[in-house]
Design a protein around this motif. Structure first.
Motif, PDB file in Angstrom:
ATOM      1  N   ARG A 258       0.326 -12.780  -0.294  1.00  0.00           N
ATOM      2  CA  ARG A 258      -0.978 -12.298  -0.755  1.00  0.00           C
ATOM      3  C   ARG A 258      -1.683 -11.516   0.351  1.00  0.00           C
ATOM      4  N   CYS A 259      -2.245 -10.362  -0.007  1.00  0.00           N
ATOM      5  CA  CYS A 259      -3.037  -9.597   0.948  1.00  0.00           C
ATOM      6  C   CYS A 259      -4.375 -10.307   1.157  1.00  0.00           C
ATOM      7  N   VAL A 260      -4.704 -10.574   2.418  1.00  0.00           N
ATOM      8  CA  VAL A 260      -5.940 -11.294   2.731  1.00  0.00           C
ATOM      9  C   VAL A 260      -6.932 -10.427   3.506  1.00  0.00           C
ATOM     10  N   TYR A 261      -6.541  -9.193   3.825  1.00  0.00           N
ATOM     11  CA  TYR A 261      -7.461  -8.289   4.519  1.00  0.00           C
ATOM     12  C   TYR A 261      -7.067  -6.843   4.242  1.00  0.00           C
TER      13      TYR A 261
ATOM     14  N   GLU B 176      -3.207  -6.978   5.774  1.00  0.00           N
ATOM     15  CA  GLU B 176      -2.707  -8.255   6.291  1.00  0.00           C
ATOM     16  C   GLU B 176      -2.267  -9.150   5.139  1.00  0.00           C
ATOM     17  N   PHE B 177      -1.063  -9.712   5.258  1.00  0.00           N
ATOM     18  CA  PHE B 177      -0.479 -10.547   4.199  1.00  0.00           C
ATOM     19  C   PHE B 177      -0.197 -11.944   4.740  1.00  0.00           C
ATOM     20  N   ASP B 178      -0.543 -12.952   3.917  1.00  0.00           N
ATOM     21  CA  ASP B 178      -0.264 -14.320   4.353  1.00  0.00           C
ATOM     22  C   ASP B 178       1.163 -14.723   3.978  1.00  0.00           C
ATOM     23  N   ASP B 179       1.523 -15.973   4.242  1.00  0.00           N
ATOM     24  CA  ASP B 179       2.907 -16.414   4.054  1.00  0.00           C
ATOM     25  C   ASP B 179       3.311 -16.490   2.584  1.00  0.00           C
ATOM     26  N   THR B 180       2.347 -16.423   1.668  1.00  0.00           N
ATOM     27  CA  THR B 180       2.673 -16.400   0.238  1.00  0.00           C
ATOM     28  C   THR B 180       2.866 -14.976  -0.269  1.00  0.00           C
TER      29      THR B 180
ATOM     30  N   GLU C 121      -1.052 -14.813  14.064  1.00  0.00           N
ATOM     31  CA  GLU C 121      -1.092 -16.211  13.622  1.00  0.00           C
ATOM     32  C   GLU C 121       0.016 -16.415  12.575  1.00  0.00           C
ATOM     33  N   ASP C 122      -0.309 -16.753  11.317  1.00  0.00           N
ATOM     34  CA  ASP C 122       0.738 -16.965  10.315  1.00  0.00           C
ATOM     35  C   ASP C 122       0.862 -15.795   9.344  1.00  0.00           C
ATOM     36  N   ASN C 123       0.183 -14.690   9.643  1.00  0.00           N
ATOM     37  CA  ASN C 123       0.164 -13.547   8.743  1.00  0.00           C
ATOM     38  C   ASN C 123       0.868 -12.333   9.348  1.00  0.00           C
ATOM     39  N   VAL C 124       1.256 -11.397   8.471  1.00  0.00           N
ATOM     40  CA  VAL C 124       1.880 -10.148   8.899  1.00  0.00           C
ATOM     41  C   VAL C 124       0.885  -9.012   8.697  1.00  0.00           C
ATOM     42  N   ILE C 125       0.704  -8.210   9.731  1.00  0.00           N
ATOM     43  CA  ILE C 125      -0.184  -7.046   9.640  1.00  0.00           C
ATOM     44  C   ILE C 125       0.661  -5.789   9.568  1.00  0.00           C
ATOM     45  N   CYS C 126       0.438  -4.991   8.533  1.00  0.00           N
ATOM     46  CA  CYS C 126       1.195  -3.753   8.364  1.00  0.00           C
ATOM     47  C   CYS C 126       0.895  -2.796   9.511  1.00  0.00           C
ATOM     48  N   GLY C 127       1.933  -2.150  10.017  1.00  0.00           N
ATOM     49  CA  GLY C 127       1.780  -1.253  11.153  1.00  0.00           C
ATOM     50  C   GLY C 127       1.282   0.130  10.797  1.00  0.00           C
TER      51      GLY C 127
ATOM     52  N   HIS D 140       0.811  -1.214   0.000  1.00  0.00           N
ATOM     53  CA  HIS D 140       0.000   0.000   0.000  1.00  0.00           C
ATOM     54  C   HIS D 140       0.854   1.279   0.000  1.00  0.00           C
ATOM     55  N   ARG D 141       1.685   1.490   1.025  1.00  0.00           N
ATOM     56  CA  ARG D 141       2.483   2.711   1.137  1.00  0.00           C
ATOM     57  C   ARG D 141       3.953   2.436   1.453  1.00  0.00           C
ATOM     58  N   LEU D 142       4.359   1.181   1.255  1.00  0.00           N
ATOM     59  CA  LEU D 142       5.765   0.763   1.357  1.00  0.00           C
ATOM     60  C   LEU D 142       6.355   0.830   2.758  1.00  0.00           C
ATOM     61  N   LEU D 143       5.547   1.011   3.798  1.00  0.00           N
ATOM     62  CA  LEU D 143       6.113   0.929   5.135  1.00  0.00           C
ATOM     63  C   LEU D 143       6.685  -0.478   5.339  1.00  0.00           C
ATOM     64  N   PRO D 144       7.882  -0.601   5.939  1.00  0.00           N
ATOM     65  CA  PRO D 144       8.419  -1.939   6.206  1.00  0.00           C
ATOM     66  C   PRO D 144       7.434  -2.793   7.005  1.00  0.00           C
ATOM     67  N   LEU D 145       7.139  -3.973   6.507  1.00  0.00           N
ATOM     68  CA  LEU D 145       6.236  -4.866   7.227  1.00  0.00           C
ATOM     69  C   LEU D 145       6.821  -5.270   8.578  1.00  0.00           C
ATOM     70  N   SER D 146       8.148  -5.217   8.685  1.00  0.00           N
ATOM     71  CA  SER D 146       8.792  -5.571   9.953  1.00  0.00           C
ATOM     72  C   SER D 146       8.424  -4.595  11.066  1.00  0.00           C
ATOM     73  N   MET D 147       7.839  -3.450  10.713  1.00  0.00           N
ATOM     74  CA  MET D 147       7.376  -2.495  11.720  1.00  0.00           C
ATOM     75  C   MET D 147       5.949  -2.813  12.170  1.00  0.00           C
ATOM     76  N   GLY D 148       5.379  -3.858  11.587  1.00  0.00           N
ATOM     77  CA  GLY D 148       4.037  -4.270  11.961  1.00  0.00           C
ATOM     78  C   GLY D 148       4.055  -5.362  13.006  1.00  0.00           C
TER      79      GLY D 148
END
Length: 348
Positions: free
Chosen positions: A82-85, A76-80, A65-71, A53-61
């Motif tokens: 893909r944005c799932v939310y 929300e991105f799954d392990d592949t 569970e098994d997904n990463v949520i942007c901070g 979306h705006r290139l913020l490092p996902l590591s700041m989120g």
């Protein structure tokens, strides 16, 4: 156009296996920000560390569970990848995804493939099996080196510097004076050096319990683009080590794999493995710390060398006989880079 200094179609160590936990671990590999983590089942994931979306490092989120949520906005991105939310909307833009990098966990390292994923063959992960072989005891560390990764390769391919840089531990005059043999294949280069009936340097004398009248070997095995496994050891002179019987000696492997971060910085993963006194955990710790001290001496040299290169960009380097190993390593690296560039041009 900036010269390409490392191939992308290769497996690079990105972390020790124990570094990856149920948390977000950022690292830059081959110029690309990556975020890594373990899923609930323990398997490892590596994604591009930049939200679609705006290139913020996902590591700041945060990890959910098994997904990463942007901070920033909660995508929300799954392990592949893909944005799932997406917040405040039911329809998810089909282009909303981040790169998921091919990953292999092997020999206690997390290996990533930063190039064409179609070419990511797990069988091509460099061989560092001594690092988790039950017949060997091994441990190591990571050096963040402020230099071109190829300078580290050069340093490992020519161990005559031990005489001058590591004289108080592993080096002596015999290393610089001994003859060597250089061989190579399409993907490897090997430097073999035997020092017969010599006085062992302090490090090896302590391991064997004998300083005088020993045969010492250094067999440097380079695997392109940046892995070097060095077969090292000593045995009492006359016990058959040069002929293949090392049973009366002590044998180690210095395991090195260097991962470019940028053109002038790298992650240098190393370990020291031995096949003697395997149950002595204190010895494993002492060896790791001792080798760390030796490599700190290398780090100082390499960073000073990089600084001098930056200040003298037009300097022409001349090679000596002792540079045979590093010359072949550079040729193999350049060949990989040239092949990639040829393939890119053909695809355009």
């Amino acid at each position: 156009m900036t010269e390409q200094t490392f191939p992308m179609n290769a497996w690079y160590a990105a972390a020790w296996d124990v570094e990856l936990k149920r948390a977000l671990l950022p690292r830059k590999i081959c110029g690309k920000p990556v975020v890594m983590y373990r899923k609930r089942d323990g398997s490892a994931v590596a994604l591009a560390d930049a939200c679609w979306h705006r290139l913020l490092p996902l590591s700041m989120g945060e990890l959910h569970e098994d997904n990463v949520i942007c901070g920033y906005h909660g995508l929300e991105f799954d392990d592949t990848g893909r944005c799932v939310y997406m917040p405040s909307q039911d329809t998810i833009n089909p282009s909303a995804c981040v790169t998921s990098y091919p990953l292999v966990e092997k020999h206690r390292f997390i290996w990533l493939w930063m190039g064409d994923p179609a070419l990511a063959d797990p069988a091509k992960v460099p061989d560092l099996h001594w690092n988790d072989d039950p017949d060997w005891a091994s441990d190591g560390k990571t050096i963040y080196a402020k230099c071109d990764y190829r300078l580290v390769v050069d340093n490992l391919m020519d161990l005559t510097h031990e005489t001058f840089v590591h004289g108080s531990s592993i080096g002596n005059r015999a290393v610089a004076e001994a003859p060597f043999e250089a061989t190579h294949t399409d993907t490897t280069a090997t430097i073999t050096r035997w020092m017969k009936d010599i006085t062992a340097p302090p490090f090896w004398a302590a391991q064997l319990g004998q300083a005088e009248h020993v045969d010492r070997w250094q067999i440097i095995n380079f695997e392109a683009p940046s892995t070097v496994a060095i077969d090292v050891g000593i045995a009492p002179t006359g016990t058959g080590a040069p002929e293949g019987d090392r049973s009366q000696g002590v044998n180690g492997f210095v395991l090195n794999t260097i991962t470019p971060e940028t053109d002038k910085t790298c992650h240098y993963f190393w370990a020291f493995a031995r096949n003697y006194k395997l149950t002595e955990q204190a010895r494993t710790h002492e060896l790791r710390e001792g080798v760390a001290g030796v490599f700190r001496e290398d780090e100082i040299i390499l960073e000073a060398q990089q600084e001098a290169i930056d200040k003298n960009p037009d300097h022409v380097f001349y090679n000596l006989n002792i540079d045979a190993g590093s010359m072949w390593a550079r040729k193999l690296i350049d060949r990989m880079i040239d092949e990639e560039q040829t393939q890119k041009l053909a695809a355009e």
